[in-house]
Scaffold this motif. Sequence first.
Motif, PDB file in Angstrom:
ATOM      1  N   ASP A 287      35.718  37.247  41.638  1.00 47.18           N
ATOM      2  CA  ASP A 287      35.796  38.050  40.363  1.00 47.18           C
ATOM      3  C   ASP A 287      35.512  37.108  39.205  1.00 47.18           C
ATOM      4  O   ASP A 287      35.027  37.326  38.227  1.00 47.18           O
ATOM      5  N   LEU A 288      35.893  35.822  39.584  1.00 49.24           N
ATOM      6  CA  LEU A 288      35.510  34.884  38.237  1.00 49.24           C
ATOM      7  C   LEU A 288      33.950  34.451  38.270  1.00 49.24           C
ATOM      8  O   LEU A 288      33.499  34.383  37.094  1.00 49.24           O
ATOM      9  N   ALA A 289      33.395  34.425  39.406  1.00 44.99           N
ATOM     10  CA  ALA A 289      32.007  34.221  39.461  1.00 44.99           C
ATOM     11  C   ALA A 289      31.204  35.699  38.420  1.00 44.99           C
ATOM     12  O   ALA A 289      30.312  35.506  37.758  1.00 44.99           O
ATOM     13  N   ASN A 290      31.566  36.719  38.899  1.00 43.78           N
ATOM     14  CA  ASN A 290      31.212  37.871  38.051  1.00 43.78           C
ATOM     15  C   ASN A 290      31.443  37.669  36.638  1.00 43.78           C
ATOM     16  O   ASN A 290      30.564  37.989  35.728  1.00 43.78           O
ATOM     17  N   GLN A 291      32.592  37.212  36.130  1.00 42.72           N
ATOM     18  CA  GLN A 291      32.995  37.086  34.831  1.00 42.72           C
ATOM     19  C   GLN A 291      31.918  36.042  34.121  1.00 42.72           C
ATOM     20  O   GLN A 291      31.639  36.422  32.831  1.00 42.72           O
ATOM     21  N   LEU A 292      31.620  35.028  34.993  1.00 41.72           N
ATOM     22  CA  LEU A 292      30.765  33.765  34.669  1.00 41.72           C
ATOM     23  C   LEU A 292      29.376  34.126  34.612  1.00 41.72           C
ATOM     24  O   LEU A 292      28.632  33.439  34.022  1.00 41.72           O
ATOM     25  N   ASN A 293      29.096  35.391  35.037  1.00 42.89           N
ATOM     26  CA  ASN A 293      27.597  35.667  35.371  1.00 42.89           C
ATOM     27  C   ASN A 293      26.922  34.590  36.252  1.00 42.89           C
ATOM     28  O   ASN A 293      25.697  34.247  35.770  1.00 42.89           O
ATOM     29  N   THR A 294      27.419  34.207  37.324  1.00 38.70           N
ATOM     30  CA  THR A 294      26.782  33.089  37.943  1.00 38.70           C
ATOM     31  C   THR A 294      27.265  33.372  39.456  1.00 38.70           C
ATOM     32  O   THR A 294      28.010  34.518  39.712  1.00 38.70           O
ATOM     33  N   SER A 295      26.840  32.597  40.430  1.00 39.56           N
ATOM     34  CA  SER A 295      27.212  32.960  41.959  1.00 39.56           C
ATOM     35  C   SER A 295      28.455  31.984  42.039  1.00 39.56           C
ATOM     36  O   SER A 295      28.954  31.245  41.444  1.00 39.56           O
ATOM     37  N   THR A 296      28.989  32.150  43.356  1.00 34.60           N
ATOM     38  CA  THR A 296      30.054  31.687  43.517  1.00 34.60           C
ATOM     39  C   THR A 296      29.969  30.459  44.150  1.00 34.60           C
ATOM     40  O   THR A 296      30.858  29.637  44.035  1.00 34.60           O
ATOM     41  N   PHE A 311      39.382  25.999  43.928  1.00 33.47           N
ATOM     42  CA  PHE A 311      39.773  27.464  43.270  1.00 33.47           C
ATOM     43  C   PHE A 311      41.147  27.717  43.014  1.00 33.47           C
ATOM     44  O   PHE A 311      41.869  28.135  41.840  1.00 33.47           O
ATOM     45  N   TYR A 312      41.901  27.629  44.395  1.00 36.20           N
ATOM     46  CA  TYR A 312      43.376  27.833  44.440  1.00 36.20           C
ATOM     47  C   TYR A 312      43.984  27.086  43.477  1.00 36.20           C
ATOM     48  O   TYR A 312      45.057  27.600  42.851  1.00 36.20           O
ATOM     49  N   ASP A 313      43.903  25.888  43.373  1.00 34.71           N
ATOM     50  CA  ASP A 313      44.944  24.871  42.851  1.00 34.71           C
ATOM     51  C   ASP A 313      44.380  25.005  41.133  1.00 34.71           C
ATOM     52  O   ASP A 313      45.197  24.735  40.487  1.00 34.71           O
ATOM     53  N   TYR A 314      43.090  25.226  40.896  1.00 35.37           N
ATOM     54  CA  TYR A 314      42.687  25.161  39.478  1.00 35.37           C
ATOM     55  C   TYR A 314      43.331  26.449  38.969  1.00 35.37           C
ATOM     56  O   TYR A 314      43.940  26.413  37.747  1.00 35.37           O
ATOM     57  N   ILE A 315      43.478  27.505  39.425  1.00 36.70           N
ATOM     58  CA  ILE A 315      43.942  28.814  38.873  1.00 36.70           C
ATOM     59  C   ILE A 315      45.291  28.402  38.694  1.00 36.70           C
ATOM     60  O   ILE A 315      46.013  28.945  37.739  1.00 36.70           O
ATOM     61  N   ASN A 316      46.068  28.109  39.736  1.00 34.33           N
ATOM     62  CA  ASN A 316      47.554  28.070  39.741  1.00 34.33           C
ATOM     63  C   ASN A 316      48.053  26.964  38.819  1.00 34.33           C
ATOM     64  O   ASN A 316      49.254  27.207  38.804  1.00 34.33           O
ATOM     65  N   THR A 317      47.258  26.125  38.557  1.00 32.07           N
ATOM     66  CA  THR A 317      47.612  25.043  37.624  1.00 32.07           C
ATOM     67  C   THR A 317      48.016  25.605  36.183  1.00 32.07           C
ATOM     68  O   THR A 317      48.855  25.513  35.603  1.00 32.07           O
ATOM     69  N   TYR A 318      46.990  26.729  35.958  1.00 32.57           N
ATOM     70  CA  TYR A 318      47.020  27.430  34.601  1.00 32.57           C
ATOM     71  C   TYR A 318      48.482  28.324  34.575  1.00 32.57           C
ATOM     72  O   TYR A 318      49.108  28.518  33.788  1.00 32.57           O
ATOM     73  N   ARG A 319      48.520  28.848  35.819  1.00 31.36           N
ATOM     74  CA  ARG A 319      49.775  29.595  35.960  1.00 31.36           C
ATOM     75  C   ARG A 319      51.128  28.914  35.822  1.00 31.36           C
ATOM     76  O   ARG A 319      51.823  29.269  35.094  1.00 31.36           O
TER      77      ARG A 319
END
Length: 374
Positions: A287-296, A311-319
């Motif tokens: 999902d994130l890669a699609n939003q950024l128009n790039t590859s995973t 990816f898991y730690d990065y997103i959950n840090t914001y949460r």
Amino acid sequence: MQSFEFIDLILFLGVSQGVFLAVTIQIIQNKNRDANKVLSIILLIASIMLTGRLFYFRYSDSEWLFRVAAFVDTLIFVFGPLFYLYFRRLVFNETPLYKLHFSNFIPAACMIGYYFWTLSYSYEEFFLLFNQGILVIPYFIMETVGIFFNIYYCYRCFQLIRTYQKEEKKNLSYSQSLIPFLYSFLITVLLFLTLWLLSYSKVYFLHVYTSVINYNLVWVSIPISIYVIGFYSLKQPEIFRMPLSKKNLTRNKERLEGQAIEDLNQKLENLMVTEKIYLNHKLTLVDLANQLNTSTNNVSWLLNNIHKSSFYDYINTYRVKTFVEKIEKGEHHHHTLLALSMDSGFNSKSTFNKAFKTVIKDTPSNYIKKLNTI
């Protein structure tokens, strides 16, 4: 024909519930379809084996039923490969769909070959050879291979779980609660193999025959295994299957440099800070890669090398930071902590608690207590 015994009832229940679960999984469970097709096959094979064992216990004086019971014992050699196939199809998304190589079924083919060799002897000759001990060594070899062959595939399933755990943090920002299911599945199979190994060791090495741990107990464990596996599979919702990383991919093709890093990082920051994409409970790397128009691969490289995070730690840090902001505003006085965590993007209490402790180095309740004392 022998009188009806308690073990007959257990085996009969195992057969009926195995068939019922195999059919129900296909009718009710529209999700994880490719994996559940394999699971239905496993349940049906287990039911066939239990039927054969039921014939053996009750109709051992009937030649053709005895022959049928002897044949279905060969199916024990297909369980290990099928368990591995089920695990792999359940947790990984591979194109083309993963299939087992024929070499995985060589032991089963050898066992079937041995079975047809025994057909060259009459019913009376077979039992005469067995009582004379001439068939002990072949049975010992086959049983030894059967036990360790299935243990080997349990080990391979364990490796798949470890690989899945690594891939989950790379691809998902939430927990699917799949690991308890996989371990319950594997522990159930290992319980059966442990009982089988104990009975095998007592018979061949200790020459001890007891009513406590014997082959009857092994067969009783199969209906229990069927129930556990079928029950958990019916409860298991559709899961996000991980892409299986290929070791032969070169990293240089996906490496970012200079301005490309700055541009992608700026887009990422905009998505996180302005659009708050992390509030999506089921946000994935795709999902994130699609939003950024790039590859995973580009996103993973950016997170791993620039942000030094999965990816898991990065997103959950914001949460977690969003949750803390809500606490500092006093929203916990009007809403439960679980509700606030859900509003911050988490999908479960366990994922929230784990992420909070990782980021803040404390539990949510202790953090609030300390905040109130300031």
